[in-house]
Design a protein around this motif. Structure first.
Motif, PDB file in Angstrom:
ATOM      1  N   SER A 180       3.559 -14.730 -22.399  1.00 42.77           N
ATOM      2  CA  SER A 180       4.169 -13.418 -22.177  1.00 42.77           C
ATOM      3  C   SER A 180       5.464 -13.328 -22.973  1.00 42.77           C
ATOM      4  CB  SER A 180       4.462 -13.211 -20.700  1.00 42.77           C
ATOM      5  OG  SER A 180       5.502 -14.075 -20.263  1.00 42.77           O
ATOM      6  N   VAL A 181       5.937 -12.097 -23.179  1.00 46.19           N
ATOM      7  CA  VAL A 181       7.204 -11.902 -23.887  1.00 46.19           C
ATOM      8  C   VAL A 181       8.337 -12.562 -23.120  1.00 46.19           C
ATOM      9  CG1 VAL A 181       8.882 -10.168 -24.637  1.00 46.19           C
ATOM     10  CG2 VAL A 181       6.442  -9.803 -25.057  1.00 46.19           C
ATOM     11  N   SER A 187      14.190  -8.911 -26.787  1.00 46.28           N
ATOM     12  CA  SER A 187      13.489  -7.816 -27.465  1.00 46.28           C
ATOM     13  C   SER A 187      14.427  -7.032 -28.381  1.00 46.28           C
ATOM     14  CB  SER A 187      12.858  -6.875 -26.433  1.00 46.28           C
ATOM     15  OG  SER A 187      11.859  -7.540 -25.694  1.00 46.28           O
ATOM     16  N   ARG A 221       3.198  -8.132 -31.987  1.00 44.54           N
ATOM     17  CA  ARG A 221       1.970  -8.822 -31.551  1.00 44.54           C
ATOM     18  C   ARG A 221       0.744  -7.947 -31.795  1.00 44.54           C
ATOM     19  NH1 ARG A 221       2.165 -11.663 -25.874  1.00 44.54           N
ATOM     20  NH2 ARG A 221       2.435 -13.550 -27.125  1.00 44.54           N
ATOM     21  N   LYS A 222       0.866  -6.628 -31.552  1.00 45.42           N
ATOM     22  CA  LYS A 222      -0.260  -5.720 -31.797  1.00 45.42           C
ATOM     23  C   LYS A 222      -0.642  -5.722 -33.269  1.00 45.42           C
ATOM     24  CE  LYS A 222       0.763  -2.501 -28.004  1.00 45.42           C
ATOM     25  NZ  LYS A 222       1.285  -1.148 -27.675  1.00 45.42           N
ATOM     26  N   ARG A 281       6.267  -6.754 -28.646  1.00 44.51           N
ATOM     27  CA  ARG A 281       4.913  -6.295 -28.284  1.00 44.51           C
ATOM     28  C   ARG A 281       4.235  -5.590 -29.450  1.00 44.51           C
ATOM     29  NH1 ARG A 281       7.573  -6.070 -23.342  1.00 44.51           N
ATOM     30  NH2 ARG A 281       6.414  -7.108 -21.652  1.00 44.51           N
TER      31      ARG A 281
END
Length: 302
Positions: free
Chosen positions: A263-264, A280, A295-296, A292
């Motif tokens: 997880s982040v 972040s 990662r996408k 996020r």
């Protein structure tokens, strides 16, 4: 490094049929234990300066390569064994930590020694390459004793990481690394090697980015004051202790984000951030996207 006087070792019994690419002609007898080539993201063909690829090769005895009219500079860094090289009528036997600069356009050749040779090759090209080689004096250089091995090996590692990841938000990173590598090679020989205590600290930062590093602790490990620590970082790593630690953490974060099981929040902790929001924010400031979204994009590209 040893100067060779007898050119007989470079004589081919029979030249194999040439391979051709972009006007370059090359001949080779591939004999190797392993070969790995990585290419950073493709950039416009008219880039001012860029790294074309990085190769890690473990050559067996007497593997050889000859080329003519190449459009790029090849930097050949010997990690283990010996490499016999020829260029402009000059011949040398290189050992661990030494480099062969295979100049554009010229005929150049290398041959692995009796025990083979493990080496790293980096190819650089671009509109500014000729001017940079001339201005720096590197264009007249055939071989080099590595001026700062620790810095050079860090650059090779970062080039490899660039080639393995999409580098979201870093379109100019390729050119920056190419320039920094050329700059590292032109460092005057009287600049001292990195102090062992600083090299050990740098390794500790790389291995444990999750640690709550304070500048006072870093200075204590180096046996100096915090002010002198900053001077050491500027002199040998060309940055500040804080910025270097941030760079290490962000590179580590990119690698961890490829593992979708983490997880982040977990990645934030593993890179030294107790607060996922702070992590972040730092990541977005560095790469232009959130962890996020990064990662996408990794998932999409894979």
């Amino acid at each position: 490094m040893k100067i060779l006087r007898d050119s007989a070792v470079f004589r081919w019994e029979t030249l194999p049929p040439p391979s051709c690419w972009e006007g370059m002609e090359f001949y080779h007898c591939p004999s190797r234990r392993s070969y790995r080539m990585r290419q950073p993201l493709s950039y416009p063909a008219d880039d001012l300066l860029r790294i074309e690829c990085i190769c890690e090769v473990d050559l067996l005895k007497k593997a050889r390569y000859l080329r003519r009219n190449a459009p790029f500079l090849s930097i050949e860094y010997v990690q283990r064994g010996t490499l016999l090289v020829r260029q402009r009528g000059n011949m040398f036997e290189l050992e661990e930590g030494e480099l062969f600069l295979m100049q554009p356009v010229l005929e150049n050749e290398f041959l692995s020694g009796e025990s083979g040779c493990r080496k790293i090759s980096v190819m650089i090209r671009g509109k500014l390459l000729s001017a940079l080689l001339e201005e720096s004096g590197l264009g007249n250089t055939d071989v080099l004793i590595c001026p700062e091995r620790s810095r050079l090996e860090r650059l090779f590692r970062e080039i490899g990481e660039l080639a393995e990841e999409p580098s979201v938000g870093e379109p100019g990173r390729n050119s920056c690394l190419a320039f920094e590598l050329l700059q590292a090679l032109r460092v005057p020989p009287d600049i001292p090697e990195m102090p062992p205590a600083l090299a050990a600290l740098r390794e500790a930062l790389e291995l444990h980015p999750e640690h709550d590093w304070k500048q006072s602790e870093m200075a204590q490990r180096c046996g100096c004051s915090p002010t002198h620590l900053v001077r050491l970082f500027h002199r040998h790593l060309h940055t500040t202790p804080r910025q270097y630690l941030l760079d290490v953490r962000m590179r580590h974060a990119r690698r961890l984000l490829a593992d979708e099981k983490r997880s982040v929040k977990e990645i934030a902790a593993e890179t030294g951030y107790g607060n996922a929001l702070n992590f972040s924010t730092c990541f977005r400031n560095r790469f232009g996207v959130s962890p996020r979204d990064y990662r996408k994009q990794l998932s999409f590209l894979s």
